[in-house]
Design a protein around this motif. Structure first.
Motif, PDB file in Angstrom:
ATOM      1  N   LYS A   1       0.831  -1.192   0.021  1.00  0.00           N
ATOM      2  CA  LYS A   1       0.033  -0.166  -0.073  1.00  0.00           C
ATOM      3  C   LYS A   1       0.714   1.310   0.073  1.00  0.00           C
ATOM      4  N   THR A   2       0.485   2.242  -0.859  1.00  0.00           N
ATOM      5  CA  THR A   2       1.374   3.347  -0.924  1.00  0.00           C
ATOM      6  C   THR A   2       1.282   4.426   0.243  1.00  0.00           C
ATOM      7  N   ILE A   3       2.551   4.628   0.820  1.00  0.00           N
ATOM      8  CA  ILE A   3       2.388   5.740   1.784  1.00  0.00           C
ATOM      9  C   ILE A   3       2.372   7.110   1.360  1.00  0.00           C
TER      10      ILE A   3
ATOM     11  N   LYS B   1       3.696  -0.242  16.878  1.00  0.00           N
ATOM     12  CA  LYS B   1       4.838  -0.448  17.180  1.00  0.00           C
ATOM     13  C   LYS B   1       5.808  -0.620  16.008  1.00  0.00           C
ATOM     14  N   ALA B   2       5.156  -1.007  14.891  1.00  0.00           N
ATOM     15  CA  ALA B   2       6.006  -1.194  13.756  1.00  0.00           C
ATOM     16  C   ALA B   2       6.422   0.326  13.289  1.00  0.00           C
ATOM     17  N   GLY B   3       5.635   1.270  13.858  1.00  0.00           N
ATOM     18  CA  GLY B   3       6.125   2.508  13.382  1.00  0.00           C
ATOM     19  C   GLY B   3       7.230   3.246  14.225  1.00  0.00           C
ATOM     20  N   GLY B   4       7.389   2.386  15.161  1.00  0.00           N
ATOM     21  CA  GLY B   4       8.499   3.071  16.144  1.00  0.00           C
ATOM     22  C   GLY B   4       7.981   3.614  17.390  1.00  0.00           C
TER      23      GLY B   4
ATOM     24  N   ALA C   1      -0.902   4.110  10.346  1.00  0.00           N
ATOM     25  CA  ALA C   1       0.180   3.471   9.854  1.00  0.00           C
ATOM     26  C   ALA C   1       0.920   4.531   8.862  1.00  0.00           C
ATOM     27  N   ASP C   2       0.133   5.348   8.098  1.00  0.00           N
ATOM     28  CA  ASP C   2       0.493   6.549   7.558  1.00  0.00           C
ATOM     29  C   ASP C   2       1.351   7.539   8.244  1.00  0.00           C
TER      30      ASP C   2
ATOM     31  N   VAL D   1       6.019  -3.412   7.268  1.00  0.00           N
ATOM     32  CA  VAL D   1       7.210  -2.755   7.033  1.00  0.00           C
ATOM     33  C   VAL D   1       7.265  -1.226   7.367  1.00  0.00           C
ATOM     34  N   LYS D   2       8.358  -0.975   7.905  1.00  0.00           N
ATOM     35  CA  LYS D   2       8.637   0.250   8.343  1.00  0.00           C
ATOM     36  C   LYS D   2       9.588   1.214   7.156  1.00  0.00           C
TER      37      LYS D   2
END
Length: 535
Positions: free
Chosen positions: A2-4, A137-140, A416-417, A533-534
């Motif tokens: 998916k596009t950020i 968490k995946a986003g830090g 997520a974004d 994925v970060k």
């Protein structure tokens, strides 16, 4: 993948650099209130709201007063049509997973799909491994969960938490408080008792722990505790101050602020998931004979610039108490007023810590008000909730009231974004990120919003809506009460655009309408999923 939203990420990076922040994404606080219809907030302009006993009134003395929420809604933005599910569990499932019931299988509070092994209901983190906590968490982000849980929490990777009531406190004698309704067998029959008075209750209620006054509080992974879960109060200072005048929402906010302060010192971005009980009706242990649904809060006063809170004082025992006029009357309006006070506290904390321009604050709720819309499939009574987004350091292209459609499932893709996380295309996520709508000239956020109530489904576009009873409405304009849209009984009397949208919505519903055909988890679950994925 998916596009950020690269436009937004570039904006955030530039903004953070300008302010001297080393972190690459903004902090996020998501305040998810309980059982509050959009009509209860003055910014939504409804001519009716809920009185203390439930139902509908236009009496101004029961209308909430929310100067802070009003201000951030105008300086930020608020969505006129935001939908959740019709009741707590499925709505929280939608928020926690970003998915609808056809995937997580939480159709209603007492209607949950069985796990793949056929034993018990499916845990949300098993049905949806890319949950709100996993994405943050995946986003830090350092992560904190405060307030209500209403589910098995073991598989959600939040770093810390403060739960009111604590997990496992229902129907159990927690040593810190006897504010609890519990079932006891009397002459072979189950009877609900008030543990505080040691007497059976004489009005309709359900087993519950006290989450307002003298609350059941449990901490998770607190840095001063030796075990993962500890009951609070748990030290000399807290044990000395804990008592009848301890208000659960104050406790959870105190621990939330402690977490925020520590993360700011560590220069670590944080995500707070604050699932407040405020708005939810409850047994009033301080006034067990009251007819009102919502126990009072500490008294507060807004002088036009700031709030002043009256320190509560309560004495007594066994159901007979004196609050010396320090607690408000019963009513959901007092809960919403107190939420406004807590939002003011949040904003002050951000300013104190120098993070007000790098923190995004989101206010929303899980379903309609008890005694009015909660668990209702009629029109949008159960699904219509407030949604306010305040981001003073973000170059929002949308300000104030937005005549747009949004869904509680949209919050995970939005987070997520913000965290620069890619959700794999192979993983079905029913929410859509709000970031492109909020930060560009994109005219619409969604084409439709969806909700569910047991075996029934609800869907709405800009022009028409189908409720859970398969009644269609013309929703091209809002009625004064936000609910009594004209029913469409003759489709020849509406426009071709209305009919076209109806046909498009009919094509969407079968994808999610799986209560009869796929009620339970598939054997073996959904299999292995691609990782987050970060960027």
């Amino acid at each position: 993948m998916k596009t950020i939203n690269t436009y937004f990420l570039t904006l955030v990076l530039a903004f953070s650099t300008f302010l001297g922040f080393s972190q690459k994404q903004p902090n996020i606080v998501l305040l998810f209130a309980d059982d509050i219809s959009a009509r209860e907030l003055p910014i939504y302009g409804s001519t009716v709201w809920s009185p203390p006993t439930g139902g509908t009134t236009s009496d101004p003395k029961y209308k909430a007063v929310t100067p802070v929420l009003d201000k951030i809604a105008e300086e930020g933005c608020f969505v006129k049509t935001a939908w959740a599910s019709t009741v707590c569990g499925p709505s929280r499932a939608m928020m926690m997973t970003g998915r609808y019931a056809h995937l997580h299988k939480w159709w209603h509070n007492k209607d949950k799909g069985k796990a793949p092994n056929g034993k018990g209901s499916w845990n949300l983190y098993d049905s949806s491994p890319h949950s709100i906590a996993h994405v943050a968490k995946a986003g830090g982000y350092a992560t904190f969960w405060a307030g209500k849980t209403q589910m098995n929490i073991e598989g959600f990777p939040f770093d810390e938490g403060c739960f009111t009531p604590g997990e496992g406190s229902y129907n159990k004698a927690i040593h810190t408080t006897d504010f609890r309704l519990e079932t006891r067998k009397i002459d072979g029959k189950k009877v609900i008792y008030n543990a505080d008075t040691n007497k059976p209750i004489h009005k309709k209620s359900y087993v519950q722990s006290g989450w307002y006054w003298k609350p059941h509080v449990q901490l998770m992974n607190h840095p001063d505790a030796k075990e993962k879960f500890v009951w609070w109060p748990n030290d000399k200072k807290s044990k000395k101050t804990f008592g009848l005048d301890t208000f659960g929402p104050d406790v959870e906010l105190e621990f939330t602020f402690d977490f925020i302060e520590r993360k700011v010192k560590e220069n670590k971005p944080f995500f707070v998931y604050h699932t407040s009980h405020l708005g939810h009706d409850a047994w009033d242990f301080l006034h067990p004979s009251t007819k009102g649904k919502w126990p009072g809060t500490p008294k507060i006063n807004w002088d036009g610039k700031k709030y002043k809170r009256t320190t509560p004082k309560v004495t007594g025992d066994n159901g007979v108490y004196n609050d010396y006029g320090t607690i408000t009357e019963n009513g959901i309006h007092t809960h919403i007023n107190y939420l406004d006070y807590q939002v003011w506290q949040y904003l002050n904390k951000f300013k104190e810590l120098g993070i007000e321009n790098n923190t995004i604050f989101i206010f929303c709720a899980d379903n309609g008000t008890s005694g009015y819309g909660k668990s209702s499939p009629i029109s949008q009574k159960g699904t219509h909730v407030p949604l306010i987004i305040y981001a003073p350091g973000m170059n929002l292209t949308k300000k104030g009231a937005q005549d747009a459609l949004a869904n509680m499932a949209d919050l995970i893709p939005t987070i997520a974004d913000l965290g620069g996380v890619e959700i794999p295309d192979s993983y079905e996520m029913n929410g859509e990120s709000l970031i492109p709508f909020l930060t560009t000239d994109k005219p619409k956020h969604r084409e439709w919003v969806y909700g569910y109530h047991k075996e029934t489904t609800m869907i709405r576009g800009d022009l028409v809506m189908k409720d859970g009873n398969n009644v269609w409405y013309n929703v091209s304009t809002y009625p004064e009460d936000l609910i009594n849209f004209p029913k469409i009984k003759d489709w020849s009397k509406v426009s071709e655009a209305h009919r076209k949208e109806r046909d498009e919505l009919k094509k969407v519903v079968p994808r999610f309408d799986q209560h009869a055909t796929a009620h339970d988890a598939p054997k073996g679950g959904y299999g292995k999923v691609a990782p987050l994925v970060k960027k």
